[in-house]
Design an enzyme around this catalytic site. Structure first.
Site, PDB file in Angstrom:
ATOM      1  N   ARG A  53      27.601 -38.451  36.956  1.00  0.00           N
ATOM      2  CA  ARG A  53      26.309 -37.777  36.788  1.00  0.00           C
ATOM      3  C   ARG A  53      25.874 -37.995  35.348  1.00  0.00           C
ATOM      4  NH1 ARG A  53      27.952 -35.449  32.864  1.00  0.00           N
ATOM      5  NH2 ARG A  53      26.039 -34.242  32.854  1.00  0.00           N
ATOM      6  N   ALA A  55      21.987 -38.865  33.370  1.00  0.00           N
ATOM      7  CA  ALA A  55      20.984 -39.891  33.653  1.00  0.00           C
ATOM      8  C   ALA A  55      21.448 -41.317  33.334  1.00  0.00           C
ATOM      9  CB  ALA A  55      19.690 -39.541  32.927  1.00  0.00           C
ATOM     10  N   ASP A 247      16.497 -36.211  31.456  1.00  0.00           N
ATOM     11  CA  ASP A 247      16.606 -37.109  32.605  1.00  0.00           C
ATOM     12  C   ASP A 247      15.344 -37.939  32.825  1.00  0.00           C
ATOM     13  OD1 ASP A 247      18.574 -34.794  33.094  1.00  0.00           O
ATOM     14  OD2 ASP A 247      19.216 -36.385  34.456  1.00  0.00           O
TER      15      ASP A 247
HETATM   16  O1  MRU Z   1      22.724 -32.946  37.095  1.00  0.00           O
HETATM   17  P1  MRU Z   1      23.322 -33.736  35.965  1.00  0.00           P
HETATM   18  O2  MRU Z   1      24.662 -33.235  35.540  1.00  0.00           O
HETATM   19  O3  MRU Z   1      23.314 -35.215  36.241  1.00  0.00           O
HETATM   20  O4  MRU Z   1      22.321 -33.462  34.752  1.00  0.00           O
HETATM   21  C1  MRU Z   1      22.568 -34.048  33.514  1.00  0.00           C
HETATM   22  C2  MRU Z   1      21.579 -33.635  32.505  1.00  0.00           C
HETATM   23  O5  MRU Z   1      20.680 -32.876  32.756  1.00  0.00           O
HETATM   24  C3  MRU Z   1      21.685 -34.282  31.163  1.00  0.00           C
HETATM   25  O6  MRU Z   1      21.263 -33.401  30.163  1.00  0.00           O
HETATM   26  C4  MRU Z   1      20.778 -35.513  31.168  1.00  0.00           C
HETATM   27  O7  MRU Z   1      21.158 -36.375  32.188  1.00  0.00           O
HETATM   28  C5  MRU Z   1      20.801 -36.221  29.895  1.00  0.00           C
HETATM   29  S1  MRU Z   1      22.341 -37.040  29.733  1.00  0.00           S
HETATM   30  C6  MRU Z   1      22.554 -38.017  28.551  1.00  0.00           C
END
Ligand code: MRU
Length: 396
Positions: A53, A55, A247
Site C-alpha cells: 500500500r 501511493a 495519494d
Molecule cells: O491506504 P494507504 O495505506 O495506501 O494510504 C497511504 C497514504 O495515505 C499515504 O499517506 C500516501 O499514499 C502517501 S505515501 C508516500
C-alpha cells in the site's frame, strides 16, 4: 531503509524476474514476512488487500503486475485487460494509473516477444525513479526542517523538532525513503534532533503499525498518539510542523490523503503550525483542478472500522495476531479511506524538484507545464545516485 541493521526495499525481483517479492504489510509490525507474487492476479490481490500500500508502492507493484501479465500472454487483449484489472484495485492513488500508463506506453508498439522484457525494464526504472525522487524530497524537506529549527526561540534551540505525521508515508509506502518521512530520516541522519508524533490512523492504523515500526527500526524518537490528540498537542505548542504524504494532488495544490488528514490541516491552520505535504511528480494529477469535486474517494469495507487487528496482549512471546470486534453486533460502519485537504490549508508542497506553494503557479514553476494529458515530468533531473546504505536490496 533499515530493519535491524539490514537494508531493505519494499519490492524486488525474484527467480530471475519470474516473480516479485514484497513485504506483507498486513502483518507488520508484529511479523516481518515476505510474499512472492508470480501472476497478474496475485499482484492485483496484493494491492487490493493492502499487502502492499502507499501511493508510490502501489504504482510500482502495478507496473510489475503488468510485467507478470505479459510474461503469461504478451498480446494486446492481455495487456488491456491487465491494465484495467490493476487500475481498478485502488481508485484514489493516481500513481497507480501513472505507472500502468508508463509501462503500457513503453510496450504497446513493440513486437510481442519483446514486451515482457521491456515491461520489466520500465517497471525497474519506475522503482529507481521513485527512490531518487523520495531521496530528493528528503533533501528539500531537511532544509525546511533546518530553517524551522533555527527560527525557534533561543530557549528551544537544541531541543528536538516536534513533527506530527498521519498514516504511513514512509519507506514502506514507497520503494525506499518515503515521502513525508524522508525529510525526517535525513534530519535524523544529519544529527538534527527530531521527535515524531505518530497518529495511529484509524481504521487500519498505518501510523501505529507501519510508521512506528519504520521509525523504531531507524532509531528515530517517536510517540504514538490517538488521532484525536493532534489538535490538543498543537494548542499547547508541542508540534513544530505537520508533514504528510498524498495519494493524489491536483494541479491547483489540493491534496488527497488518508482519512483524517483534513482535520489535522484544520487544527494546524488554527494554531499557526506549518502543514507540509511531501510528494513526487507521480502523485500529481495534472488533469484535475478541484480535489473535493473530482478525486474519487475509495470506500473500503466497514469491517475495517468495526474490527481491529493486533498482537494478543501479553502474547508477544507467541506472536499471536488476533482480530477483535469493537462495536456491538449490528452497528453499521462507514469507511471512506481518504479525504481532501484544500490547497489553502497547505503551507507548502515538498517535491523532488524543491519546495513550492500549493498553487497552480507553484507547481507550474517547478514542473514547467500547465496540465492535462501530457507525460508527467521526467525524474531524470533528480539525483539518481543510490544511497550508500542501499548496498543490499530486498532481503539482502
Ligand atoms: O491506504 P494507504 O495505506 O495506501 O494510504 C497511504 C497514504 O495515505 C499515504 O499517506 C500516501 O499514499 C502517501 S505515501 C508516500
Amino acid at each position: 531503509m533499515n530493519i535491524d541493521g539490514k537494508a531493505w526495499r519494499t519490492i524486488w525481483l525474484e527467480e530471475g524476474g519470474r516473480s516479485v517479492g514484497v513485504i506483507d504489510q498486513t502483518l507488520l509490525p508484529h511479523r516481518l514476512s515476505t510474499r512472492s507474487l508470480a501472476t497478474l492476479d496475485e499482484a492485483a490481490e496484493a494491492i487490493a488487500t493492502m499487502v502492499v500500500r502507499g501511493a508510490p508502492l502501489i504504482g510500482v507493484t502495478g507496473a510489475y503486475g503488468l510485467m507478470l501479465a505479459l510474461q503469461a500472454d504478451p498480446g494486446d487483449a492481455s495487456l488491456a485487460a491487465a491494465f484495467e484489472q490493476l487500475n481498478a484495485t485502488r481508485p484514489t492513488a493516481i500513481n497507480l494509473r501513472w505507472a500502468l500508463e508508463r509501462v503500457r506506453d513503453r510496450v504497446a508498439a513493440l513486437p510481442l516477444v519483446e514486451r515482457a522484457e521491456a515491461a520489466a525494464v520500465e517497471a525497474a526504472a519506475i522503482a529507481e525513479d521513485d527512490v531518487a525522487m523520495c531521496a530528493a524530497i528528503g533533501d528539500h524537506g531537511l532544509m525546511l526542517f533546518q530553517q524551522l529549527a533555527a527560527a525557534r526561540p533561543s530557549e528551544r534551540q537544541g531541543q528536538p523538532l516536534n513533527v506530527l505525521t498521519h498514516c504511513n508515508a514512509g519507506w514502506l509506502a514507497t520503494v525506499d525513503w518515503g515521502t513525508a518521512l524522508a525529510p525526517i530520516y535525513k534530519a535524523h541522519r544529519a544529527g538534527l534532533p527530531i521527535h515524531v508524533w505518530v497518529d495511529e490512523t484509524r481504521p487500519r492504523n498505518q501510523g501505529a503499525s507501519l510508521t512506528a515500526f519504520e521509525l523504531g527500526r531507524e532509531g528515530v524518537p517517536h510517540t504514538v498518539i490517538v488521532d484525536n490528540a493532534g489538535g490538543h498537542l498543537m494548542q499547547h505548542g508541542l508540534v513544530d510542523a505537520v508533514i504528510v504524504g498524498t495519494d493524489r494532488t491536483t494541479r491547483s495544490g489540493d491534496v488527497c490523503n488518508k482519512i483524517g488528514t483534513y482535520l489535522k490541516a484544520l487544527a494546524a491552520h488554527d494554531n499557526g503550525v506549518p502543514f507540509y505535504v511531501a510528494l513526487p511528480a507521480s502523485t500529481i494529477d495534472w488533469s484535475l483542478c478541484d480535489g473535493l469535486a473530482e478525486i474519487p474517494i475509495e470506500a473500503r469495507s466497514a469491517t475495517e472500522v468495526t474490527h481491529i487487528q493486533g498482537l494478543v496482549a501479553g502474547g508477544s512471546a507467541s506472536g499471536e495476531i488476533a482480530t477483535v470486534q469493537l462495536p456491538p453486533e449490528g452497528s453499521a460502519g462507514f469507511n471512506p479511506a481518504f479525504d481532501v485537504t484544500p490547497a489553502r490549508l497547505v503551507s507548502a508542497l515538498i517535491t523532488e524538484r524543491g519546495v513550492a506553494p500549493a498553487t497552480e503557479a507553484g507547481l507550474q514553476r517547478l514542473y514547467g507545464r500547465v496540465a492535462n494529458g501530457s507525460e508527467p515530468a521526467p525524474a531524470a533531473e533528480v539525483n539518481r545516485q543510490p544511497h550508500p546504505d542501499q548496498a543490499h536490496q530486498g532481503q539482502g
